[in-house]
Design a protein around this motif. Structure first.
Motif, PDB file in Angstrom:
ATOM      1  N   LEU A 264       0.832  -1.207   0.000  1.00 42.13           N
ATOM      2  CA  LEU A 264       0.000   0.000   0.000  1.00 42.13           C
ATOM      3  C   LEU A 264       0.868   1.261   0.000  1.00 42.13           C
ATOM      4  O   LEU A 264       0.524   2.266  -0.634  1.00 42.13           O
ATOM      5  CB  LEU A 264      -0.929   0.010   1.224  1.00 42.13           C
ATOM      6  N   GLU A 265       2.012   1.181   0.682  1.00 45.71           N
ATOM      7  CA  GLU A 265       2.910   2.345   0.735  1.00 45.71           C
ATOM      8  C   GLU A 265       3.489   2.641  -0.651  1.00 45.71           C
ATOM      9  O   GLU A 265       3.699   3.810  -1.001  1.00 45.71           O
ATOM     10  CB  GLU A 265       4.025   2.087   1.751  1.00 45.71           C
ATOM     11  N   LYS A 266       3.737   1.585  -1.447  1.00 45.34           N
ATOM     12  CA  LYS A 266       4.195   1.801  -2.816  1.00 45.34           C
ATOM     13  C   LYS A 266       3.122   2.504  -3.644  1.00 45.34           C
ATOM     14  O   LYS A 266       3.409   3.355  -4.484  1.00 45.34           O
ATOM     15  CB  LYS A 266       4.539   0.470  -3.491  1.00 45.34           C
ATOM     16  N   GLN A 267       1.871   2.137  -3.411  1.00 43.36           N
ATOM     17  CA  GLN A 267       0.763   2.709  -4.174  1.00 43.36           C
ATOM     18  C   GLN A 267       0.422   4.127  -3.729  1.00 43.36           C
ATOM     19  O   GLN A 267       0.088   4.982  -4.560  1.00 43.36           O
ATOM     20  CB  GLN A 267      -0.479   1.809  -4.037  1.00 43.36           C
ATOM     21  N   TYR A 268       0.504   4.373  -2.421  1.00 36.67           N
ATOM     22  CA  TYR A 268       0.104   5.671  -1.858  1.00 36.67           C
ATOM     23  C   TYR A 268       1.162   6.134  -0.845  1.00 36.67           C
ATOM     24  O   TYR A 268       0.925   6.113   0.362  1.00 36.67           O
ATOM     25  CB  TYR A 268      -1.262   5.567  -1.175  1.00 36.67           C
ATOM     26  N   PRO A 269       2.341   6.536  -1.318  1.00 36.50           N
ATOM     27  CA  PRO A 269       3.438   6.901  -0.405  1.00 36.50           C
ATOM     28  C   PRO A 269       3.018   8.000   0.576  1.00 36.50           C
ATOM     29  O   PRO A 269       2.432   9.019   0.190  1.00 36.50           O
ATOM     30  CB  PRO A 269       4.524   7.416  -1.354  1.00 36.50           C
ATOM     31  N   CYS A 309     -23.271  -5.399  -5.613  1.00 36.02           N
ATOM     32  CA  CYS A 309     -24.634  -4.906  -5.679  1.00 36.02           C
ATOM     33  C   CYS A 309     -24.893  -4.095  -4.427  1.00 36.02           C
ATOM     34  O   CYS A 309     -24.388  -4.423  -3.338  1.00 36.02           O
ATOM     35  CB  CYS A 309     -25.634  -6.060  -5.797  1.00 36.02           C
ATOM     36  N   MET A 310     -25.664  -3.030  -4.583  1.00 35.39           N
ATOM     37  CA  MET A 310     -25.878  -2.091  -3.482  1.00 35.39           C
ATOM     38  C   MET A 310     -27.228  -1.410  -3.652  1.00 35.39           C
ATOM     39  O   MET A 310     -27.849  -1.484  -4.723  1.00 35.39           O
ATOM     40  CB  MET A 310     -24.768  -1.034  -3.495  1.00 35.39           C
ATOM     41  N   ALA A 311     -27.670  -0.758  -2.583  1.00 34.22           N
ATOM     42  CA  ALA A 311     -28.802   0.146  -2.749  1.00 34.22           C
ATOM     43  C   ALA A 311     -28.397   1.213  -3.760  1.00 34.22           C
ATOM     44  O   ALA A 311     -27.218   1.547  -3.900  1.00 34.22           O
ATOM     45  CB  ALA A 311     -29.173   0.778  -1.410  1.00 34.22           C
ATOM     46  N   ALA A 312     -29.362   1.743  -4.487  1.00 36.42           N
ATOM     47  CA  ALA A 312     -29.081   2.661  -5.601  1.00 36.42           C
ATOM     48  C   ALA A 312     -28.558   3.995  -5.084  1.00 36.42           C
ATOM     49  O   ALA A 312     -29.301   4.955  -4.878  1.00 36.42           O
ATOM     50  CB  ALA A 312     -30.332   2.871  -6.446  1.00 36.42           C
ATOM     51  N   SER A 313     -27.239   4.028  -4.857  1.00 33.50           N
ATOM     52  CA  SER A 313     -26.601   5.217  -4.303  1.00 33.50           C
ATOM     53  C   SER A 313     -25.164   5.280  -4.783  1.00 33.50           C
ATOM     54  O   SER A 313     -24.568   4.261  -5.128  1.00 33.50           O
ATOM     55  CB  SER A 313     -26.635   5.182  -2.771  1.00 33.50           C
ATOM     56  N   ASP A 314     -24.605   6.495  -4.758  1.00 30.82           N
ATOM     57  CA  ASP A 314     -23.192   6.701  -5.109  1.00 30.82           C
ATOM     58  C   ASP A 314     -22.479   7.472  -4.004  1.00 30.82           C
ATOM     59  O   ASP A 314     -21.531   8.198  -4.258  1.00 30.82           O
ATOM     60  CB  ASP A 314     -23.098   7.446  -6.443  1.00 30.82           C
ATOM     61  N   ASN A 315     -22.965   7.328  -2.770  1.00 29.33           N
ATOM     62  CA  ASN A 315     -22.393   8.083  -1.665  1.00 29.33           C
ATOM     63  C   ASN A 315     -21.211   7.359  -1.036  1.00 29.33           C
ATOM     64  O   ASN A 315     -21.339   6.223  -0.583  1.00 29.33           O
ATOM     65  CB  ASN A 315     -23.457   8.331  -0.578  1.00 29.33           C
ATOM     66  N   VAL A 316     -20.075   8.029  -1.015  1.00 24.55           N
ATOM     67  CA  VAL A 316     -18.851   7.473  -0.436  1.00 24.55           C
ATOM     68  C   VAL A 316     -18.187   8.552   0.413  1.00 24.55           C
ATOM     69  O   VAL A 316     -17.943   9.660  -0.058  1.00 24.55           O
ATOM     70  CB  VAL A 316     -17.862   7.011  -1.528  1.00 24.55           C
ATOM     71  N   VAL A 317     -17.879   8.219   1.669  1.00 23.31           N
ATOM     72  CA  VAL A 317     -17.101   9.098   2.536  1.00 23.31           C
ATOM     73  C   VAL A 317     -15.697   8.518   2.632  1.00 23.31           C
ATOM     74  O   VAL A 317     -15.524   7.388   3.091  1.00 23.31           O
ATOM     75  CB  VAL A 317     -17.734   9.217   3.937  1.00 23.31           C
ATOM     76  N   ARG A 318     -14.689   9.274   2.183  1.00 27.86           N
ATOM     77  CA  ARG A 318     -13.323   8.765   2.081  1.00 27.86           C
ATOM     78  C   ARG A 318     -12.408   9.456   3.088  1.00 27.86           C
ATOM     79  O   ARG A 318     -12.622  10.617   3.428  1.00 27.86           O
ATOM     80  CB  ARG A 318     -12.766   8.995   0.676  1.00 27.86           C
ATOM     81  N   ALA A 319     -11.354   8.728   3.496  1.00 24.96           N
ATOM     82  CA  ALA A 319     -10.408   9.347   4.434  1.00 24.96           C
ATOM     83  C   ALA A 319      -8.973   8.879   4.253  1.00 24.96           C
ATOM     84  O   ALA A 319      -8.103   9.281   5.014  1.00 24.96           O
ATOM     85  CB  ALA A 319     -10.853   9.090   5.874  1.00 24.96           C
ATOM     86  N   GLY A 320      -8.688   8.054   3.266  1.00 25.58           N
ATOM     87  CA  GLY A 320      -7.314   7.599   3.069  1.00 25.58           C
ATOM     88  C   GLY A 320      -7.177   6.784   1.808  1.00 25.58           C
ATOM     89  O   GLY A 320      -8.172   6.334   1.221  1.00 25.58           O
ATOM     90  N   LEU A 321      -5.946   6.581   1.354  1.00 25.98           N
ATOM     91  CA  LEU A 321      -5.621   5.822   0.141  1.00 25.98           C
ATOM     92  C   LEU A 321      -6.380   6.365  -1.069  1.00 25.98           C
ATOM     93  O   LEU A 321      -6.975   5.602  -1.848  1.00 25.98           O
ATOM     94  CB  LEU A 321      -5.939   4.323   0.324  1.00 25.98           C
ATOM     95  N   THR A 322      -6.352   7.674  -1.230  1.00 26.89           N
ATOM     96  CA  THR A 322      -7.081   8.255  -2.353  1.00 26.89           C
ATOM     97  C   THR A 322      -6.574   9.653  -2.674  1.00 26.89           C
ATOM     98  O   THR A 322      -6.194  10.403  -1.762  1.00 26.89           O
ATOM     99  CB  THR A 322      -8.595   8.334  -2.042  1.00 26.89           C
TER     100      THR A 322
END
Length: 444
Positions: A264-269, A309-322
């Motif tokens: 992961l460190e290689k991908q997201y130093p 598969c998910m409920a029809a939503s696109d909500n994502v709360v992010r906090a790392g590796l991005t």
């Protein structure tokens, strides 16, 4: 309801007819940077078969979306020339528009509950690089986030989901047990360096007899302080941790989690998500195993191919590796902090060739069909809509007296109350079906 995709009646290609309501779909693809490149991506190969468009080998193909969500809507194909196939003249409307105009295809109970729309979103994922450490908000929080920041949080719906492995699939999911968390704090001194010894030491003073809420409160404190550390300090400490682990390989075998951390460190130093991964369960799914995620549970997919598969939503709360927007405060405050290894679903046999995965959510269930040549099986009629995805092989779908020839890459919308018989015509036909949970229709 208009003409649908080409079908043969009674197996005679000279007699062409349509199956009322069953629709071929053209589906949206997402080129997120964590997707597999070109034809290495199952998403790309199926998108090419679905659309007839050639794949750019230099472009990542991460997700294929099958549903009505405005962020990646599917389109209904009305083939103007029978026998035209993908190369014919096609006139397309969105699936959402079509079901809104034809609500009977959803079934009355689904319409009463969710209105004139699909309550689920079906996806195919091809992952070569870790996705963000994230969680999906519950319905109340989703409504609040959408109201306050509609450009970041695209709808007001919650997003429970299931990921069903097609190939070996790896993910981080949920917080490790209290015992494992103590081992992490004891053996990863860099965490204490970031959160401070006062917070870190609390994990050793709390225990099971103090109750779940006390334990969760301590985990919340440590995790929030870790995720809130300054960028400069985080980068420095992760660099120290990396050098320590590399040095230790000279005299011991690193654990699987430690090897993952270095990858992961290689991908997201220098990303805080690298060190926070120590807090989460490292889950390895075999093909046919599934992971389900309720609202407010942390997770990050790492590698492999899956249907989701998910409920029809696109909500994502992010906090790392991005590289995307991070909302650390919201993520840390919304999590349940439930500890322990997640439940892995292996499904149950619906027929000798169909396995059903039934997570505890009303909006969806997923079926997997693996059918040898010449064999047949039946998907029973249900009072709600379904979406079928063929990932391998050729076969026939029959409903009533009409047959539809399907191939790899075909995506089909099937209305409520249709029993579907599938017959394999190649060595094997593999397909997946997403639909409203059968449990929903069993409740009054």
């Amino acid at each position: 309801m208009g003409a649908d995709a080409i079908q043969t009646n009674g197996g005679d290609p000279a007699k062409l007819t349509v199956v009322e309501g069953i629709k071929r779909l053209r589906c949206a693809v997402k080129n997120y940077e964590w997707g597999k490149l070109g034809h290495d991506s199952l998403v790309a190969r199926l998108h090419e078969a679905n659309s007839g468009n050639r794949v750019d080998p230099a472009v990542p193909h991460a997700e294929l979306w099958m549903g009505t969500h405005e962020s990646g809507p599917s389109h209904v194909v009305k083939e103007e020339e029978l026998g035209s196939g993908h190369g014919g003249s096609e006139c397309m409307v969105t699936l959402k528009s079509w079901v809104s105009d034809n609500p009977d295809v959803l079934g009355s109970r689904a319409v009463d509950k969710w209105g004139c729309d699909l309550p689920f979103l079906f996806k195919l994922l091809s992952v070569t690089k870790a996705l963000s450490i994230q969680a999906h908000p519950n319905r109340a929080l989703a409504e609040k986030l959408h109201r306050e920041e509609p450009l970041l949080y695209r709808d007001a719906n919650h997003k429970p989901e299931i990921a069903l492995a097609i190939t070996p699939f790896q993910a981080l999911c949920g917080f490790v047990s209290l015992k494992e968390l103590r081992e992490v704090i004891a053996n990863v001194p860099e965490i204490t360096e970031l959160v401070g010894s006062k917070a870190a030491d609390e994990i050793f003073t709390v225990n099971e007899k103090d109750g779940d809420e006390s334990i969760k409160s301590v985990v919340r404190l440590i995790f929030t302080q870790l995720m809130s550390a300054s960028n400069n300090e985080t980068k420095r400490v992760i660099s120290e941790m990396k050098m320590r682990l590399i040095t230790e390989t000279n005299h011991r075998e690193l654990s699987e989690k430690e090897k993952l951390i270095l990858e992961l460190e290689k991908q997201y130093p220098g990303d805080v998500g690298v060190i926070s991964a120590f807090f989460f369960n490292y889950v390895k799914l075999n093909p046919g195993e599934a992971l389900y995620l309720d609202a407010d549970e942390p997770h990050a997919y790492i590698s492999g191919d899956c249907v989701e598969c998910m409920a029809a939503s696109d909500n994502v709360v992010r906090a790392g590796l991005t590289p995307k927007h991070r909302d650390v405060q919201t993520l840390c405050s919304m999590l349940t902090y439930k500890l322990g290894y997640p439940e892995i679903l292996k499904g149950f046999p619906l027929t000798p060739y169909i396995t059903r995965y039934l997570p505890p959510f009303d909006e969806f269930e997923v079926d997997h069909c693996d059918l040898p040549t010449g064999k047949s099986t039946i998907f029973p009629a249900i009072p709600g809509p379904s979406v079928y995805l063929v990932i391998e092989g050729t076969g026939k779908l029959q409903t009533g007296s009409s047959q539809l020839l399907v191939n790899r890459g075909d995506v089909l919308f099937v209305p409520a109350h249709n029993e579907i018989q599938v017959t394999g015509e190649s060595d094997v036909i593999k397909l997946y079906r997403a639909g409203v949970s059968s449990r929903f229709f069993q409740t009054l």
